[in-house]
Enzyme design. Sequence first.
Site, PDB file in Angstrom:
ATOM      1  N   GLU A  48       0.824  -1.208   0.000  1.00 43.89           N
ATOM      2  CA  GLU A  48       0.000   0.000   0.000  1.00 43.89           C
ATOM      3  C   GLU A  48       0.859   1.259   0.000  1.00 43.89           C
ATOM      4  O   GLU A  48       0.441   2.311  -0.471  1.00 43.89           O
ATOM      5  CB  GLU A  48      -0.917   0.001   1.236  1.00 43.89           C
TER       6      GLU A  48
ATOM      7  N   HIS B 141       8.716 -26.860  -1.141  1.00 44.70           N
ATOM      8  CA  HIS B 141       8.152 -28.009  -1.847  1.00 44.70           C
ATOM      9  C   HIS B 141       6.937 -27.605  -2.681  1.00 44.70           C
ATOM     10  O   HIS B 141       6.176 -28.448  -3.124  1.00 44.70           O
ATOM     11  CB  HIS B 141       7.812 -29.109  -0.846  1.00 44.70           C
TER      12      HIS B 141
ATOM     13  N   LYS C 274     -14.254   0.391  -3.625  1.00 48.44           N
ATOM     14  CA  LYS C 274     -15.300   0.795  -2.675  1.00 48.44           C
ATOM     15  C   LYS C 274     -16.398   1.571  -3.399  1.00 48.44           C
ATOM     16  O   LYS C 274     -17.580   1.342  -3.167  1.00 48.44           O
ATOM     17  CB  LYS C 274     -14.710   1.681  -1.575  1.00 48.44           C
TER      18      LYS C 274
HETATM   19  O1  PA5 Z   1      -3.764   1.168   5.959  1.00 44.72           O
HETATM   20  C1  PA5 Z   1      -4.880   1.607   5.780  1.00 44.72           C
HETATM   21  O2  PA5 Z   1      -5.125   2.825   5.884  1.00 44.72           O
HETATM   22  C2  PA5 Z   1      -6.037   0.693   5.450  1.00 44.72           C
HETATM   23  O3  PA5 Z   1      -5.618  -0.620   5.304  1.00 44.72           O
HETATM   24  C3  PA5 Z   1      -7.081   0.756   6.523  1.00 44.72           C
HETATM   25  O4  PA5 Z   1      -6.511   0.382   7.748  1.00 44.72           O
HETATM   26  C4  PA5 Z   1      -8.269  -0.159   6.195  1.00 44.72           C
HETATM   27  O5  PA5 Z   1      -8.803   0.204   4.966  1.00 44.72           O
HETATM   28  C5  PA5 Z   1      -9.336  -0.074   7.276  1.00 44.72           C
HETATM   29  O6  PA5 Z   1      -9.755   1.248   7.425  1.00 44.72           O
HETATM   30  P1  PA5 Z   1     -10.544   1.705   8.695  1.00 44.72           P
HETATM   31  O7  PA5 Z   1      -9.678   1.560   9.880  1.00 44.72           O
HETATM   32  O8  PA5 Z   1     -10.900   3.136   8.424  1.00 44.72           O
HETATM   33  O9  PA5 Z   1     -11.785   0.833   8.803  1.00 44.72           O
END
Ligand code: PA5
Length: 421
Positions: free
Chosen positions: A275, A296, A410
């Site tokens: 990310e 393996h 989303k």
């Molecule tokens: O690293 C990030 O920002 C994301 O992976 C969020 O943690 C994830 O989308 C969950 O978001 P939230 O904590 O707002 O539910």
Amino acid sequence: MVKVDLSGAIGFLDGAGPDYGAAGVAHRVLAEGTGAGAEFTGWRQLPRRVQGEELKSILAAAERIRATSEVLVVVGIGGSYLGARAGVELIQPTGGPEIIFAGTGFSPDDLNDKIERIGDRDFSVNVVSKSGTTLEPAAAFRIFRGLLEKKYGAAAARKRIYATTDARRGVLKSIADAEGYDTFVVPDDVGGRFSVLSAVGLLPLAAAGCDVRTLVGTAAEDLYALEQRGPENPAWQYAAMRNALYARGKTVELLACYEPSFRFMAEWWKQLYGESEGKDGVGIYPASVEFNADLHSMGQYIQDGPRMLFETVVSFDRPRRDYEIPFLMGDADGLNYLAGRGLGDVSRVAMEAVRAAHIAGGVPNIGVSVPRRDEAGFADLVTFFEVACGISGYMLGVNPFNQPGVEAYKKNMFRMLGKPE
Ligand code: PA5
């Protein structure tokens, strides 16, 4: 503190070394807060900030959970999930409630399996969502909250719900305020994937029985040490080497470990690097393998497939407890040449053998080691990978602290499900 071994990778740089000059510039940008996404670098101070009153209230809540619950359901996804699961599985604390993670998808089978697993045991819920609007955990929380209310009644259920969310905004914050849940904060300046050393990770870890004081204390010391500017800094070594390999066509990094309990550390690491760096059309693809098992299954590909791979192998200097291979009268299985040797020793030899074979096969190898698979080792790895990620992302030229690409699915999903505007 983590140690990095670049000796298995340096030979792939055509006589050049890693670019520590660029690592130094990137580190300065990170430390001085002059880069893109600087408003989300509060994780660098988290252990120091959390020590004191906040840690006391996390520990008090964890004690209440342990006193009243045989199961703790932790509802969250992505950065609000992976760090806690990584820590619980790596450290494997004993004596606390079983931790069940939920809210990572919409599978009804998975949900029903989890509800059946809880059975008639006493349980509490820790719902974790910074935004409060992420659909997967929000839907799961609605369901588990309903189950708590059915089992204990509305008033008693409220005392079994712990919300970790934004300090001021969001649906979850509003619900928590209205219902009077115990509430913990995801700080404004910390993004999800960098939040494991806040209440996001610390409350489930403490409830599970981890020594979070040691964890946080070690993390604070590590972050201080990782401030050091110079090629001796392991975060510089790792960031500079992975960028050097990427520039030479090594576009996939395999994080490998010989400990099955490391599996969710690798999942946490994949999110951290995937990310943070995979954007603007660039970024190393972070993948993981679990050795020896995957030798393996994926071993063939790693040894002989396309040469775009490099490996980062995490190891622990000592096992918690070793196990000696027994002597067998008659030696029917032909293994008496190993009798009396510890499995830890055999594992170390296997690791060296694999390393040499993969390097000879054209796969550069970065070694990352910590003393032990415990709270301090977890803190060492988390802080090291976080700091290196910030440096590496800036070296790559991206904003390591945003994730604009996550929104695309989303938007589609909300439209297709008919969410009101
Ligand atoms: O690293 C990030 O920002 C994301 O992976 C969020 O943690 C994830 O989308 C969950 O978001 P939230 O904590 O707002 O539910």
